[in-house]
Design a protein around this motif. Structure first.
Motif, short mmCIF file in Angstrom:
data_model
loop_
_atom_site.label_atom_id
_atom_site.label_comp_id
_atom_site.label_asym_id
_atom_site.label_seq_id
_atom_site.Cartn_x
_atom_site.Cartn_y
_atom_site.Cartn_z
N ARG A 629 -6.87 64.73 21.83
CA ARG A 629 -8.27 64.29 21.93
C ARG A 629 -8.39 62.90 22.55
O ARG A 629 -9.46 62.49 22.97
CB ARG A 629 -8.93 64.32 20.56
CG ARG A 629 -8.47 63.20 19.64
CD ARG A 629 -9.19 63.30 18.33
NE ARG A 629 -8.84 62.15 17.50
CZ ARG A 629 -9.38 61.96 16.33
NH1 ARG A 629 -10.26 62.80 15.84
NH2 ARG A 629 -9.04 60.90 15.63
N ARG A 630 -7.26 62.17 22.61
CA ARG A 630 -7.30 60.84 23.22
C ARG A 630 -7.71 60.91 24.68
O ARG A 630 -8.13 59.92 25.26
CB ARG A 630 -5.92 60.17 23.11
CG ARG A 630 -5.47 59.93 21.69
CD ARG A 630 -6.29 58.82 21.06
NE ARG A 630 -6.25 58.98 19.60
CZ ARG A 630 -7.03 58.29 18.77
NH1 ARG A 630 -7.91 57.41 19.23
NH2 ARG A 630 -6.95 58.50 17.48
N GLN A 632 -10.16 62.43 25.81
CA GLN A 632 -11.62 62.36 25.86
C GLN A 632 -12.06 60.93 25.58
O GLN A 632 -12.36 60.57 24.45
CB GLN A 632 -12.25 63.28 24.80
CG GLN A 632 -11.75 64.69 24.84
CD GLN A 632 -12.50 65.51 25.86
OE1 GLN A 632 -13.64 65.17 26.21
NE2 GLN A 632 -11.89 66.57 26.34
N THR A 633 -12.08 60.09 26.67
CA THR A 633 -12.36 58.68 26.44
C THR A 633 -13.83 58.37 26.30
O THR A 633 -14.20 57.35 25.75
CB THR A 633 -11.84 57.85 27.62
OG1 THR A 633 -12.44 58.40 28.80
CG2 THR A 633 -10.34 57.93 27.71
N GLY A 634 -14.67 59.25 26.83
CA GLY A 634 -16.09 58.98 26.79
C GLY A 634 -16.55 58.24 28.04
O GLY A 634 -17.74 58.12 28.29
N TYR A 635 -15.62 57.73 28.88
CA TYR A 635 -16.00 57.06 30.11
C TYR A 635 -16.18 58.08 31.22
O TYR A 635 -15.25 58.84 31.52
CB TYR A 635 -14.93 56.04 30.54
CG TYR A 635 -14.78 54.89 29.58
CD1 TYR A 635 -15.82 53.95 29.45
CD2 TYR A 635 -13.65 54.75 28.81
CE1 TYR A 635 -15.71 52.91 28.56
CE2 TYR A 635 -13.53 53.70 27.92
CZ TYR A 635 -14.57 52.78 27.79
OH TYR A 635 -14.46 51.77 26.92
N GLN A 637 -16.18 57.66 34.26
CA GLN A 637 -15.31 57.46 35.42
C GLN A 637 -13.91 58.04 35.22
O GLN A 637 -13.28 58.49 36.15
CB GLN A 637 -15.24 55.98 35.73
CG GLN A 637 -16.55 55.57 36.40
CD GLN A 637 -16.64 54.08 36.59
OE1 GLN A 637 -16.18 53.32 35.74
NE2 GLN A 637 -17.24 53.67 37.69
N ALA A 640 -14.28 61.53 36.13
CA ALA A 640 -14.39 61.64 37.58
C ALA A 640 -13.01 61.53 38.21
O ALA A 640 -12.68 62.28 39.14
CB ALA A 640 -15.31 60.53 38.12
N LEU A 641 -12.20 60.64 37.66
CA LEU A 641 -10.84 60.52 38.16
C LEU A 641 -10.10 61.85 38.00
O LEU A 641 -9.41 62.30 38.92
CB LEU A 641 -10.11 59.41 37.39
CG LEU A 641 -8.67 59.13 37.84
CD1 LEU A 641 -8.66 58.60 39.27
CD2 LEU A 641 -7.96 58.17 36.91
N ILE A 644 -11.26 64.26 40.63
CA ILE A 644 -10.75 63.97 41.97
C ILE A 644 -9.27 64.29 42.06
O ILE A 644 -8.82 64.90 43.03
CB ILE A 644 -11.04 62.50 42.33
CG1 ILE A 644 -12.56 62.37 42.58
CG2 ILE A 644 -10.25 62.07 43.56
CD1 ILE A 644 -13.03 60.97 42.77
N LEU B 26 -15.18 55.71 41.29
CA LEU B 26 -14.16 55.45 40.27
C LEU B 26 -14.13 54.00 39.81
O LEU B 26 -13.81 53.70 38.67
CB LEU B 26 -12.78 55.83 40.81
CG LEU B 26 -12.56 57.32 41.06
CD1 LEU B 26 -11.13 57.56 41.49
CD2 LEU B 26 -12.87 58.13 39.81
N LEU B 101 -19.80 59.70 24.09
CA LEU B 101 -19.31 61.08 24.03
C LEU B 101 -17.80 61.11 24.06
O LEU B 101 -17.17 61.47 25.04
CB LEU B 101 -19.85 61.86 25.22
CG LEU B 101 -21.28 62.39 25.06
CD1 LEU B 101 -21.72 63.03 26.35
CD2 LEU B 101 -21.34 63.38 23.94
N LYS B 102 -17.21 60.68 22.95
CA LYS B 102 -15.75 60.74 22.91
C LYS B 102 -15.34 61.25 21.55
O LYS B 102 -16.16 61.65 20.75
CB LYS B 102 -15.16 59.37 23.21
CG LYS B 102 -15.49 58.32 22.17
CD LYS B 102 -14.76 57.06 22.51
CE LYS B 102 -15.10 55.96 21.51
NZ LYS B 102 -14.48 54.70 21.84
N TRP B 103 -14.01 61.28 21.33
CA TRP B 103 -13.48 61.91 20.12
C TRP B 103 -14.23 61.37 18.96
O TRP B 103 -14.12 61.66 17.90
CB TRP B 103 -11.97 61.65 20.04
CG TRP B 103 -11.60 60.22 19.86
CD1 TRP B 103 -11.62 59.52 18.70
CD2 TRP B 103 -11.15 59.33 20.86
NE1 TRP B 103 -11.22 58.23 18.91
CE2 TRP B 103 -10.93 58.08 20.23
CE3 TRP B 103 -10.94 59.42 22.24
CZ2 TRP B 103 -10.47 56.95 20.91
CZ3 TRP B 103 -10.49 58.28 22.88
CH2 TRP B 103 -10.25 57.06 22.24
#
Lengths: 656, 103
Positions: A629-630, A632-635, A637, A640-641, A644, B26, B101-103
């Motif tokens: 689950r780490r 899933q940072t919530g950022y 970008q 997006a990285l 890409i 990015l 929206l994260k863990w």
């Protein structure tokens, strides 16, 4: 007409669906529910009669060769193919007639008997379902469909024994019946598997046509397996224990399922497979010996019981033993004949017992009855007729069928003198305990409490009419199969002959051929077989009359004697009265060890292995999740990285 | 257009614009700039389409461009609306500060 055979089981099925779904849902009036159920059965009975007569119109040899009525393919899988199809031949139509006829009268009786029960609709839905399943069983044209009926009647038996499930005893009795039957069904199923494995088909016609190619060992194994099934369903040693307990159900149910129809399906099944059994003398011997042993053993247990329905239950087991004795010595049509007469008089006895219970405010213990015959004259008279029939008094149906069985037990190729002796002794016991029951219940001084006494009354006509009809059948039912020796013509045997064949009953024919010379020449030497038959007949009637006299002596004349005898032979009395402690022995040997095994598996295997491995997998997943689950940072970008990078990788793959 | 101008020129230019846009998406932290970078990527794609359509004498590419522009317009409307609401609630539109929206 014969093509319409599928309608016979259809009517009760419709009745079941109507009562079970709509009746319950709309909470229909009892009159509607009752008449739907009875009409369904009446139509079934009517069609059975019509088809019976269309079958009679055919010449005898064509009767067994009526093509099966196949409705549709049921299971088609590789080499295996089975259909939903019905078989019409003399054997199945006799069974259909007995089942639908007796069921019809018992349905009518039930309308009166169950009138005040809150589960009225449920009761009739189950009862219709039962008849549907029973008719499927007897009309099926392959083993698998028969097995469906077989299981279906088992289910209905369970549901109806446990009909008053809010009390413990019926619920447990239902469970016991179901579990014991499962043991038998297991054997039946193995038998079907064996048949399929060796012959590649389960249709009756194909199986019996191919059967001669089997070797004796295989046939013996198959027939023994089938007999295990029959012993379970028809309550033979050692699987009889469920039937006495099954008396916890409503009395018409005991009458219909546990006396007249379902418990006889084992006999029917063996008669249906008579070709296989004829090829396996060992199995025949096993069937005959188990049957004879059961007849004697169950009769001895019936001698000392005080519960009316229990006496009748042991009597049923004993009579089923007779039928197995008959089919075991190769007298298949005699077995079916006794099945039919037994359905009449035993069904009547149970209905009579129900009528007595009705009169006595639900009392079952015959010690608390007595002297009620004047108050319930119709019940008494019909009960008397049935008792005379079961005791084998000449002129009543039981005499003809029981006598034929005893004669065959002695004279057939598979028969033996000892089998006859056992059968005759059991016949004496039957006469004794049935008349004991009759005397103690209806005659002598009344031992009921004052409260009960006041309420003793005859049942309403809706209950007494079925009693009278069945009483009539109990008398005349035997006259379709009068032994040749008495100058009659055994229509019943002749009717079944195209299916069951005359071969194993060659002695009957031999006797028949001997009759003529006797009459012609009056010679003594040629008439040996005939004299023997008459002699044995005389002996068995004498034994029955002795049984009746002893019952009269002990229970009418010197009523203090039974108590003295009981004290004198206390050990034997206690053992027999407690049914040889078989229930207790089974409890220790099988029930407890099974429970222990169950507990062991539950604690060690289920908790220890299954649950733990499941938990382990779950914990592994949880750990993996906590690591992954780490990502899933919530950022936005970082996602997006990811997109890409993914796109770049795909492009690299594409252009490479 | 001189014949020496081959489609390669257009493709190189549009690839460069697309790369710049992607890098911007990015790297940049201001949501509006990120948004503009996305528009840049879309425009780069449009350029490719137009060039290809021209050299292939086909209208398919042109047709696609209309679709892309429509989507871009719709996206702009929705995206800007989201930013406005975001700013009302959280007083910021820096994407590195918006990570609920994260863990």
């Amino acid at each position: 007409m014969i093509d319409l055979v599928w309608l016979i089981p259809l009517f009760p099925a419709v009745g079941f669906l109507f009562n079970g779904l709509i009746g319950k849902w709309l909470d229909l009036d009892k009159r509607v529910v009752g008449s739907v159920a009875c009409t369904a059965l009446g139509l079934s009975f009517l069609f059975s009669i019509l088809i019976f007569f269309s079958l009679l119109k055919l010449p005898p040899e064509a009767r067994a060769a009526v093509p099966d009525k196949v409705l549709f393919d049921w299971i088609v899988s590789g080499d295996f193919k089975t259909v939903i199809g019905y078989k019409v031949d003399p054997l199945s139509i006799v069974m259909a007639l007995v089942v639908s006829g007796v069921s019809f009268f018992i349905h009518v009786y039930s309308v009166g008997y169950m009138h005040d029960d809150p589960g009225f609709t449920r009761y009739f839905a189950y009862l219709n379902l039962f008849v549907f399943m029973m008719l499927t069983l007897v009309l099926a044209n392959n083993f698998l469909l028969m097995f469906v009926g077989w299981e279906g009647v088992g289910l209905c038996s369970y549901l109806l024994i446990g009909f008053w499930f809010e009390r413990d005893a019926p619920a447990n009795a239902g469970k016991k019946a179901f579990v014991v039957n499962r043991v038998g069904d297991f054997g039946f199923l193995l038998g079907i598997f064996l048949i399929f494995a060796h012959l590649g088909t389960v249709g009756f016609n194909e199986v019996f046509a191919k059967a001669p190619s089997l070797d004796t060992a295989t046939v013996t194994l198959i027939t023994l397996m089938l007999f295990v099934g029959a012993a379970g369903k028809s309550a033979q040693i050692p699987l009889y224990v469920w039937l006495p307990d099954a008396m916890e159900g409503p009395t018409p149910v005991s009458s219909l399922i546990h006396a007249a129809t379902m418990v006889t399906s084992g006999v029917y099944m063996i008669a249906r497979c008579h070709l296989l059994y004829s090829m396996a003398p060992i199995s025949m011997a096993v069937v005959a010996i188990v049957g004879a042993a059961t007849a004697l053993y169950a009769a001895s247990m019936g001698l000392l019981q005080f519960d009316i329905k229990r006496v009748l239950a042991y009597s049923t087991i004993s009579q089923l033993g007779y039928m197995f004795l008959a089919v075991g010595v190769g007298a298949f049509s005699a077995g079916i004949f006794h099945l039919m007469t037994h359905a009449f008089f035993k069904g009547l006895l149970f209905l009579g017992a129900g009528s007595v219970m009705h009169a006595m405010s639900g009392e079952l213990d015959m010690r608390k009855m007595g002297g009620i015959w004047k108050r319930v004259p119709i019940t008494f008279l019909t009960f008397l007729v049935a008792t005379l029939a079961i005791a084998g008094i000449p002129g009543f149906s039981g005499f003809f069928s029981k006598d034929e069985i005893l004669w065959q037990a002695f004279s057939s190729n598979h028969g033996h003198l000892y089998l006859w002796v056992v059968g005759a002794v059991a016949a004496g016991m039957t006469a004794f305990y049935m008349f004991r029951l009759l005397f103690v219940t209806f005659l002598g001084p009344c031992r009921a409490s004052e409260e009960v006494k006041k309420h003793i009354h005859e049942s309403p006509p809706i209950m007494t009419i079925p009693l009278m009809v069945l009483a009539l059948l109990s008398v005349i039912g035997g006259y379709v199969g009068i032994p040749h020796i008495l100058g009659g013509r055994n229509f019943f045997h002749e009717f079944l002959a195209p299916v069951l064949g005359g071969a194993p009953q060659g002695t009957e024919h031999a006797a028949f051929s001997l009759v003529r010379p006797v009459f012609a020449s009056g010679g003594a030497a040629v008439g040996e077989g005939v004299n023997m038959e008459l002699l044995l007949m005389g002996v068995s009637v004498a034994v029955a009359i002795i049984g009746i006299c002893i019952a009269f002596y002990l229970y009418i004349w010197k009523t203090e004697v039974p108590k003295r005898l009981g004290e004198r032979f206390k050990t034997i009395y206690t053992i027999v009265f407690n049914k040889y402690y078989v229930d207790e022995i089974y409890e220790v040997c099988f029930v407890n060890s099974t429970k222990k095994l169950g507990t062991f598996l539950w604690r060690r295997f289920d908790d220890g292995v299954v649950d733990r491995s499941v938990n382990l997998v779950a914990e592994l997943m949880a750990w993996l999740g906590s690591v992954l689950r780490r990502i899933q940072t919530g950022y936005v970008q970082s996602y997006a990285l990811g997109i890409i990078l993914g796109a770049v990788i795909i492009i690299i793959f594409l252009i490479r | 257009m001189p014949a020496s101008v081959t489609p390669l020129y257009f493709f190189v230019v549009s690839a460069l614009i697309f790369a710049i846009g992607a890098a911007g998406v990015l790297i940049r932290r201001n949501a509006i700039v990120v948004f503009m970078c996305i528009e840049m990527m879309l425009s780069a794609v449009n350029l490719t389409f137009i060039a290809a359509a021209h050299y292939l004498n086909s209208l398919d590419g042109v047709l696609m461009v209309f679709f892309v522009m429509t989507v871009a317009a719709a996206e702009a409307a929705v995206g800007l609306g989201i930013f406005v609401l975001l700013f009302r609630g959280r007083k910021t539109i820096r994407v590195d500060e918006i990570n609920l929206l994260k863990w």
